[in-house]
Write a protein that holds these residues in place. Structure first.
Motif, mmCIF file in Angstrom:
data_model
loop_
_atom_site.group_PDB
_atom_site.id
_atom_site.type_symbol
_atom_site.label_atom_id
_atom_site.label_comp_id
_atom_site.label_asym_id
_atom_site.label_seq_id
_atom_site.Cartn_x
_atom_site.Cartn_y
_atom_site.Cartn_z
ATOM 1 N N PHE A 25 -6.613 70.512 -49.622
ATOM 2 C CA PHE A 25 -7.560 69.592 -48.988
ATOM 3 C C PHE A 25 -7.244 69.461 -47.499
ATOM 4 O O PHE A 25 -6.149 69.806 -47.062
ATOM 5 C CB PHE A 25 -7.528 68.230 -49.683
ATOM 6 C CG PHE A 25 -6.165 67.726 -50.063
ATOM 7 C CD1 PHE A 25 -5.312 67.172 -49.119
ATOM 8 C CD2 PHE A 25 -5.718 67.817 -51.392
ATOM 9 C CE1 PHE A 25 -4.063 66.695 -49.479
ATOM 10 C CE2 PHE A 25 -4.448 67.343 -51.757
ATOM 11 C CZ PHE A 25 -3.624 66.783 -50.799
ATOM 12 N N PRO A 52 -6.569 67.192 -43.920
ATOM 13 C CA PRO A 52 -5.804 65.970 -43.679
ATOM 14 C C PRO A 52 -6.593 64.753 -44.145
ATOM 15 O O PRO A 52 -7.820 64.695 -44.009
ATOM 16 C CB PRO A 52 -5.623 65.964 -42.159
ATOM 17 C CG PRO A 52 -5.644 67.406 -41.787
ATOM 18 C CD PRO A 52 -6.649 68.031 -42.723
ATOM 19 N N MET A 53 -5.900 63.781 -44.688
ATOM 20 C CA MET A 53 -6.555 62.648 -45.326
ATOM 21 C C MET A 53 -7.081 61.652 -44.291
ATOM 22 O O MET A 53 -6.548 61.535 -43.199
ATOM 23 C CB MET A 53 -5.554 62.016 -46.284
ATOM 24 C CG MET A 53 -5.235 62.993 -47.416
ATOM 25 S SD MET A 53 -3.664 62.668 -48.263
ATOM 26 C CE MET A 53 -2.557 63.639 -47.255
ATOM 27 N N THR A 54 -8.142 60.961 -44.660
ATOM 28 C CA THR A 54 -8.768 60.002 -43.745
ATOM 29 C C THR A 54 -9.124 58.713 -44.505
ATOM 30 O O THR A 54 -10.272 58.275 -44.504
ATOM 31 C CB THR A 54 -10.041 60.612 -43.109
ATOM 32 O OG1 THR A 54 -10.911 61.069 -44.158
ATOM 33 C CG2 THR A 54 -9.726 61.791 -42.215
ATOM 34 N N GLY A 55 -8.098 58.125 -45.095
ATOM 35 C CA GLY A 55 -8.320 56.872 -45.826
ATOM 36 C C GLY A 55 -8.333 55.673 -44.897
ATOM 37 O O GLY A 55 -8.309 55.808 -43.673
#
Lengths: 147, 82, 147, 82
Positions: free
Chosen positions: D76, D78-81
Motif C-alpha cells: 500500500f 504511505p498511510m494518511t489516517g
C-alpha cells in the motif's frame, strides 16, 4: 471566539459538539477539560473557586487574542467556572479549531499554560477536617517560558 | 482615593474583600507600607511580598509600579486557574 | 481503554461526555477531533477512507499501548471511521485522561502523530471533476522523530 | 501460497484487492520482482518502491524482510489516517 466566566455548570459534550460540528474550514479541533480531582485521601467535600470579576474576562480575552495572533486558528472557546463544585465536576474547558493539527494542539496548550497562572482564579479545597487554598506550582510558572 | 481589593487568603487575613483607601503613596510598595503600619492583620497579610501578586486597574504589574492615576489596586496570591 | 474502527458516524459530544464525566482520578482530559475539510476550491463532494481490517485495530492498539507505557494515563479512547463522508463530517477522535495536563496533551499528540502515518488508513477525495488519493506529507513522517 | 493484499492506488493499478500467490521468493523484494515479471499492471504499481509500504502478517516491515512462514503480505502507499 468566545470567553465565558460563569458560576453554573456547562455541558462539555454539548459545548464540544457546538464548537466542532459542521466545520469545513478547520480539520483539527482540540479540547482540554479540567475536572475536580478528589484528594489522595479521597475526602474532598468540595472545591470553591474565587475569581476577580472584570479582570478575569480581561485576562482571558488577552490570552485568547495572543493565541490567535500566534497560530492559524479559526475559532477559540474558553469557559471557566467559579463558585462551589464537587469531585468529578468540570471546572473549565478550552477548545481550538485550526486547519493544522499542530496549531490546534499548541494553541490549546498555550491557553492552558497562561490560564493556569495569569487568569485571576484561586482554588480552595474543603474537606471534613478543614479548608486549604491550593498552592501555585513552580512548574506552572516555568511552563510559560516555553512560549 | 483608591479602591483596594483583596482575594483568596489575602482577603481572609485582612478580613474584607474591598475598601477605599486615602493615600498619597507613590508606588504599590509605599501603599503596602502604609497599610502594614495601620494594623497587625495587614502586616500579616503582606509579610512575604514574594508570595503575593498585584494588579493595577486589572492589569498584573509589580510592587514598584507607580500609583499615579490608578483607581483600583488588587492584592492576591499566585493564581491557580485551569 | 477503547479502540473502535467503524463505518457509521459517531457523536463527538456524546463520546466526549462519556469519556470525561464523573472522573475523579484524572483532572485533565484532552480530545482531538479530525473533520473532513472542504478543498480550497470548495468543491469536495465526499471523502472515502479505505482501511486494512485486522491490521488497523492491531496498529491502533499498539499505538495506544505505547502511549500508556509512556505517560500516566487513566484512560484512552480512539475512534476512527472508514467509508464515505462529506465536508464537515467527523473522521476520527482521540481522548486522553491523566492527572497531569502535560501528560494528557503529549499523549494525545503522540497518538495523532502515529495514527497519521502508522495506522493503515488511506483517504481519497472525490469531486465533480474526478477523484484523487490524498498524498502523505513529509512533515507527518518527520513528526514521529520527536517521540 | 501467500495471500497478497493491495490497498488504495496500489489496489486500483493492479485491479484487485487480494489474490493468492504461489511463490518461493525469499524476501518481499523477490516477490515484487516475480509479480512485476507477470504483467505490466504489476510493474506499473511497483515502479517506485520508495512510494510503497509493505506489511507482513499485519506488521509494517521493509522490502528486505524474509517471507518464510508469512501468510499475508500487503502492499500500500504511505498511510494518511487521522
Amino acid at each position: 471566539m468566545t470567553v465565558r466566566v460563569q458560576e453554573e455548570p456547562f455541558d462539555f459534550g454539548v459545548e464540544a459538539n457546538a464548537f466542532a460540528t459542521g466545520r469545513t474550514d478547520a480539520g483539527a479541533v482540540v479540547t482540554f477539560t479540567g475536572i475536580v480531582r478528589d484528594l489522595a485521601r479521597g475526602d474532598l467535600d468540595r472545591m470553591v473557586i474565587e475569581h476577580y470579576p472584570g479582570m478575569t474576562e480581561r485576562a482571558l480575552e488577552k490570552i485568547e487574542a495572543d493565541a490567535r495572533a500566534r497560530w492559524d486558528l479559526r475559532d477559540v472557546l474558553i469557559i471557566h467556572r467559579y463558585g462551589a463544585m464537587g469531585p468529578g465536576d468540570m471546572i473549565m474547558m478550552v477548545a481550538t479549531a485550526s486547519p493544522h493539527r499542530v496549531d490546534a494542539f499548541e494553541a490549546a496548550e498555550f491557553l492552558m499554560d497562561f490560564l493556569k497562572s495569569r487568569a485571576p482564579f484561586w482554588k480552595k479545597e474543603i474537606t471534613q477536617s478543614g479548608e486549604e487554598w491550593v498552592a501555585s506550582k513552580a512548574e506552572d510558572e516555568d511552563a510559560l517560558s516555553r512560549w | 482615593m483608591v479602591d483596594v481589593l483583596y482575594f483568596a487568603w489575602v482577603r481572609e487575613r485582612i478580613g474584607l474583600p474591598k475598601e477605599q483607601v486615602e493615600t498619597s503613596a507613590a508606588t504599590v510598595r509605599d501603599l503596602v507600607a502604609e497599610l502594614c503600619a495601620r494594623e497587625e492583620r495587614y502586616a500579616a497579610a503582606f509579610a512575604d511580598l514574594d508570595s503575593l501578586r498585584v494588579a493595577l486597574d486589572q492589569d498584573l504589574t509589580d510592587f514598584d509600579a507607580p500609583l499615579a492615576g490608578v483607581r483600583e489596586v488588587a492584592f492576591f496570591p499566585p493564581m491557580t486557574g485551569g
